[in-house]
Design a protein around this motif. Structure first.
Motif, PDB file in Angstrom:
ATOM      1  N   PRO A  79      32.138  40.932  47.713  1.00 39.19           N
ATOM      2  CA  PRO A  79      31.597  42.294  47.809  1.00 39.19           C
ATOM      3  C   PRO A  79      32.629  43.304  48.299  1.00 39.19           C
ATOM      4  CG  PRO A  79      30.862  40.980  49.680  1.00 39.19           C
ATOM      5  CD  PRO A  79      31.729  40.083  48.842  1.00 39.19           C
ATOM      6  N   SER A  80      33.773  43.361  47.615  1.00 41.47           N
ATOM      7  CA  SER A  80      34.881  44.212  48.049  1.00 41.47           C
ATOM      8  C   SER A  80      34.565  45.691  47.860  1.00 41.47           C
ATOM      9  CB  SER A  80      36.142  43.848  47.277  1.00 41.47           C
ATOM     10  OG  SER A  80      37.221  44.662  47.666  1.00 41.47           O
ATOM     11  N   GLY A  81      35.130  46.519  48.741  1.00 42.74           N
ATOM     12  CA  GLY A  81      34.958  47.963  48.635  1.00 42.74           C
ATOM     13  C   GLY A  81      36.104  48.665  47.945  1.00 42.74           C
ATOM     14  N   GLY A  82      37.199  47.941  47.656  1.00 42.02           N
ATOM     15  CA  GLY A  82      38.340  48.597  47.032  1.00 42.02           C
ATOM     16  C   GLY A  82      39.391  47.615  46.547  1.00 42.02           C
ATOM     17  N   GLU A  83      39.780  47.732  45.288  1.00 39.41           N
ATOM     18  CA  GLU A  83      40.821  46.904  44.688  1.00 39.41           C
ATOM     19  C   GLU A  83      41.511  47.725  43.606  1.00 39.41           C
ATOM     20  OE1 GLU A  83      41.355  43.615  45.542  1.00 39.41           O
ATOM     21  OE2 GLU A  83      39.645  43.475  46.908  1.00 39.41           O
ATOM     22  N   GLY A  84      42.318  47.024  42.793  1.00 37.68           N
ATOM     23  CA  GLY A  84      42.762  47.535  41.505  1.00 37.68           C
ATOM     24  C   GLY A  84      42.023  46.666  40.515  1.00 37.68           C
ATOM     25  N   SER A  85      42.569  45.478  40.295  1.00 36.64           N
ATOM     26  CA  SER A  85      41.820  44.353  39.737  1.00 36.64           C
ATOM     27  C   SER A  85      42.151  43.177  40.643  1.00 36.64           C
ATOM     28  CB  SER A  85      42.245  44.038  38.303  1.00 36.64           C
ATOM     29  OG  SER A  85      41.883  45.080  37.421  1.00 36.64           O
ATOM     30  N   SER A  86      41.137  42.516  41.159  1.00 42.29           N
ATOM     31  CA  SER A  86      41.369  41.436  42.117  1.00 42.29           C
ATOM     32  C   SER A  86      41.955  40.217  41.427  1.00 42.29           C
ATOM     33  CB  SER A  86      40.067  41.051  42.815  1.00 42.29           C
ATOM     34  OG  SER A  86      40.251  39.881  43.583  1.00 42.29           O
ATOM     35  N   GLY A  87      43.212  39.893  41.750  1.00 43.84           N
ATOM     36  CA  GLY A  87      43.843  38.708  41.195  1.00 43.84           C
ATOM     37  C   GLY A  87      43.155  37.430  41.637  1.00 43.84           C
ATOM     38  N   ALA A  88      42.611  37.434  42.858  1.00 44.95           N
ATOM     39  CA  ALA A  88      41.913  36.250  43.364  1.00 44.95           C
ATOM     40  C   ALA A  88      40.668  35.962  42.535  1.00 44.95           C
ATOM     41  CB  ALA A  88      41.545  36.452  44.830  1.00 44.95           C
ATOM     42  N   ILE A  89      39.934  37.020  42.181  1.00 39.76           N
ATOM     43  CA  ILE A  89      38.717  36.824  41.396  1.00 39.76           C
ATOM     44  C   ILE A  89      39.062  36.388  39.977  1.00 39.76           C
ATOM     45  CG2 ILE A  89      36.614  37.914  40.532  1.00 39.76           C
ATOM     46  CD1 ILE A  89      36.871  37.354  43.640  1.00 39.76           C
ATOM     47  N   VAL A  90      40.104  36.969  39.407  1.00 33.46           N
ATOM     48  CA  VAL A  90      40.546  36.542  38.083  1.00 33.46           C
ATOM     49  C   VAL A  90      40.940  35.073  38.103  1.00 33.46           C
ATOM     50  CG1 VAL A  90      42.447  36.793  36.417  1.00 33.46           C
ATOM     51  CG2 VAL A  90      41.193  38.809  37.222  1.00 33.46           C
ATOM     52  N   GLN A  91      41.609  34.650  39.175  1.00 31.02           N
ATOM     53  CA  GLN A  91      41.991  33.244  39.266  1.00 31.02           C
ATOM     54  C   GLN A  91      40.763  32.344  39.320  1.00 31.02           C
ATOM     55  OE1 GLN A  91      45.510  32.393  39.159  1.00 31.02           O
ATOM     56  NE2 GLN A  91      44.287  30.731  38.375  1.00 31.02           N
ATOM     57  N   ALA A  92      39.739  32.766  40.071  1.00 29.66           N
ATOM     58  CA  ALA A  92      38.489  32.003  40.136  1.00 29.66           C
ATOM     59  C   ALA A  92      37.797  31.976  38.772  1.00 29.66           C
ATOM     60  CB  ALA A  92      37.572  32.603  41.192  1.00 29.66           C
ATOM     61  N   MET A  93      37.853  33.086  38.050  1.00 22.57           N
ATOM     62  CA  MET A  93      37.259  33.145  36.712  1.00 22.57           C
ATOM     63  C   MET A  93      37.934  32.156  35.767  1.00 22.57           C
ATOM     64  SD  MET A  93      36.854  37.304  36.408  1.00 22.57           S
ATOM     65  CE  MET A  93      36.524  37.324  34.635  1.00 22.57           C
ATOM     66  N   HIS A  94      39.239  31.984  35.925  1.00 24.60           N
ATOM     67  CA  HIS A  94      39.969  31.030  35.079  1.00 24.60           C
ATOM     68  C   HIS A  94      39.504  29.600  35.319  1.00 24.60           C
ATOM     69  CE1 HIS A  94      43.190  32.753  32.565  1.00 24.60           C
ATOM     70  NE2 HIS A  94      43.103  33.796  33.372  1.00 24.60           N
ATOM     71  N   ALA A  95      38.880  29.358  36.457  1.00 29.91           N
ATOM     72  CA  ALA A  95      38.320  28.034  36.739  1.00 29.91           C
ATOM     73  C   ALA A  95      36.840  27.964  36.363  1.00 29.91           C
ATOM     74  CB  ALA A  95      38.493  27.699  38.215  1.00 29.91           C
ATOM     75  N   GLY A  96      36.318  29.043  35.773  1.00 32.91           N
ATOM     76  CA  GLY A  96      34.925  29.052  35.347  1.00 32.91           C
ATOM     77  C   GLY A  96      33.939  29.466  36.412  1.00 32.91           C
ATOM     78  N   LEU A  97      34.419  29.983  37.539  1.00 30.95           N
ATOM     79  CA  LEU A  97      33.490  30.441  38.570  1.00 30.95           C
ATOM     80  C   LEU A  97      32.888  31.782  38.152  1.00 30.95           C
ATOM     81  CD1 LEU A  97      34.804  28.151  40.157  1.00 30.95           C
ATOM     82  CD2 LEU A  97      34.752  29.608  42.180  1.00 30.95           C
ATOM     83  N   VAL A  98      31.585  31.889  38.252  1.00 31.58           N
ATOM     84  CA  VAL A  98      30.883  33.111  37.869  1.00 31.58           C
ATOM     85  C   VAL A  98      31.107  34.164  38.949  1.00 31.58           C
ATOM     86  CG1 VAL A  98      28.627  34.138  37.417  1.00 31.58           C
ATOM     87  CG2 VAL A  98      29.151  31.829  36.562  1.00 31.58           C
ATOM     88  N   PRO A  99      31.602  35.362  38.608  1.00 30.41           N
ATOM     89  CA  PRO A  99      31.845  36.398  39.620  1.00 30.41           C
ATOM     90  C   PRO A  99      30.543  37.108  40.015  1.00 30.41           C
ATOM     91  CG  PRO A  99      33.156  36.737  37.611  1.00 30.41           C
ATOM     92  CD  PRO A  99      32.074  35.777  37.283  1.00 30.41           C
ATOM     93  N   ILE A 100      30.217  37.057  41.288  1.00 26.08           N
ATOM     94  CA  ILE A 100      29.143  37.861  41.867  1.00 26.08           C
ATOM     95  C   ILE A 100      29.874  38.886  42.721  1.00 26.08           C
ATOM     96  CG2 ILE A 100      27.068  37.855  43.321  1.00 26.08           C
ATOM     97  CD1 ILE A 100      26.697  34.897  42.605  1.00 26.08           C
ATOM     98  N   VAL A 101      30.137  40.057  42.142  1.00 23.00           N
ATOM     99  CA  VAL A 101      31.116  40.979  42.721  1.00 23.00           C
ATOM    100  C   VAL A 101      30.659  42.433  42.593  1.00 23.00           C
ATOM    101  CG1 VAL A 101      33.037  39.410  42.213  1.00 23.00           C
ATOM    102  CG2 VAL A 101      32.404  41.159  40.541  1.00 23.00           C
TER     103      VAL A 101
END
Length: 358
Positions: A264-286
């Motif tokens: 539940p971030s309040g500010g990013e550009g594009s979160s590299g951490a979330i993209v990395q999790a997406m590459h493992a198939g984790l569903v983003p709740i963001v």
């Protein structure tokens, strides 16, 4: 140096670490920017341009060449413009949302925390005022509609660049989805309150049957650790790992355990951490402020609170196993198509050729 016949010089104010590595040394897994900065330089070199690179925090450097392009990631365009040729194309490379929006978001989160728990924590991600977006000839970089809207007052088009990933994973066909749908990942950098770790901890502390796995440099923020000691270290369903190597075996085990990432971030550009999790198939709740493209189909957290996170996470954990697997496959496929080193290179090359036209 430029490859082939030299056409001119380019100045880049970003990071210098990728250019100090030994030939056999790999890029750091801590962030996508190490490879990305190096790749930008290679793209210019291949087109015949020599590149000078300075750290963005270098306030003493003075340009002494007739640069044809200047790329800045922080707030040096105003200082350096008087030393650049009039025809030099000035580019502001957007890595996070507009500085005022970013600072306001952190203050809003800190105010909300103080109202909930009566404790005032230090701001950790405060940015200096910058006129880069106003003075730049071109805006380019990471984000989505929410991030780019923070720059709308400048009435300038923004050329989107997809963030890359550090590691690619195969789709986890053998994952135990029934177990995984009860396990969630939070992964982020510094600024725990801005990144929403406080409200995620509060939410999971009220859901003892669901597990939260926390990866990030939490220990570096002593006031946050003191305020959330119980949730971090005395709550059985919350597991804290600290900063973690996304290419390592421990992180692979965590990814295999979880079905979703909560951020539940309040500010990013594009979160590299979330993209990395997406590459493992984790569903983003963001949140939208995480900067993931809307077309990715993430589960949005609108104006997140502990209670709203509880509701959204609970709904996800109650989904049928097959539906979660299908959702995961969709996210994995999207990241493979849109958030890779190849897609980053293609977009930046398009920017150089068709927007900068050099």
């Amino acid at each position: 140096k430029a490859m082939g016949r030299k056409k001119g010089d380019v100045l880049i104010s970003y990071i210098t670490e990728p250019f100090t590595l030994a030939p056999s040394e790999p890029f750091s897994n801590l962030h996508t920017m190490y490879w990305e900065c190096y790749e930008i330089v290679q793209l210019f070199r291949e087109k015949g341009y020599a590149c000078d690179i300075v750290n963005a925090n270098n306030t003493r450097f003075v340009p002494k060449k007739p640069y044809v392009v200047y790329i800045d990631t922080e707030n040096s365009i105003e200082r350096l413009s008087k030393h650049l040729p009039k025809n030099c194309k000035k580019v502001f490379y957007i890595l996070i949302s507009y500085w005022k929006a970013y600072n306001d978001a952190e203050k809003c989160r800190l105010d909300a925390l103080e109202k909930r728990r009566g404790v005032r924590l230090l701001p950790r991600r405060k940015m200096l005022p910058s006129r880069n977006a106003l003075l730049a000839d071109y805006l380019v970089g990471f984000g989505n509609k929410a991030i780019f809207n923070t720059f709308k007052q400048f009435n300038k088009p923004i050329f989107f660049i997809p963030i890359s990933s550090v590691v690619k994973y195969d789709f986890p066909d053998q994952k135990d989805w029934i177990k995984a749908r009860k396990n969630f990942l939070w992964i982020g950098g510094g600024g725990a309150v801005l990144k929403g770790l406080d409200i995620a901890l509060e939410a999971f502390a009220m859901m003892p049957d669901l597990q939260l796995h926390v990866c990030g440099p939490v220990a570096a923020e002593k006031d946050f650790v003191d305020a959330y000691k119980k949730e971090l270290f005395e709550t059985p369903n919350i597991h804290v790992y600290g900063r973690i190597d996304v290419g390592g075996s421990q992180f692979a085990q965590i990814l295999d355990t979880c079905a979703a990432v909560v951020y539940p971030s309040g500010g990013e550009g594009s979160s590299g951490a979330i993209v990395q999790a997406m590459h493992a198939g984790l569903v983003p709740i963001v949140t939208h402020e995480t900067g993931i493209q809307e077309s990715a189909g993430y589960i949005p957290l609108e104006k997140p609170t502990p209670e709203s996170i509880m509701k959204t996470v609970r709904e996800f954990s109650d989904m049928p196993e097959e539906k979660i697997r299908e959702f995961s496959k969709k996210i994995w496929s999207y990241s493979r198509e849109h958030y890779t080193r190849e897609s980053f290179s293609a977009a930046y090359e398009h920017f150089i050729e068709d927007i900068l036209k050099i």
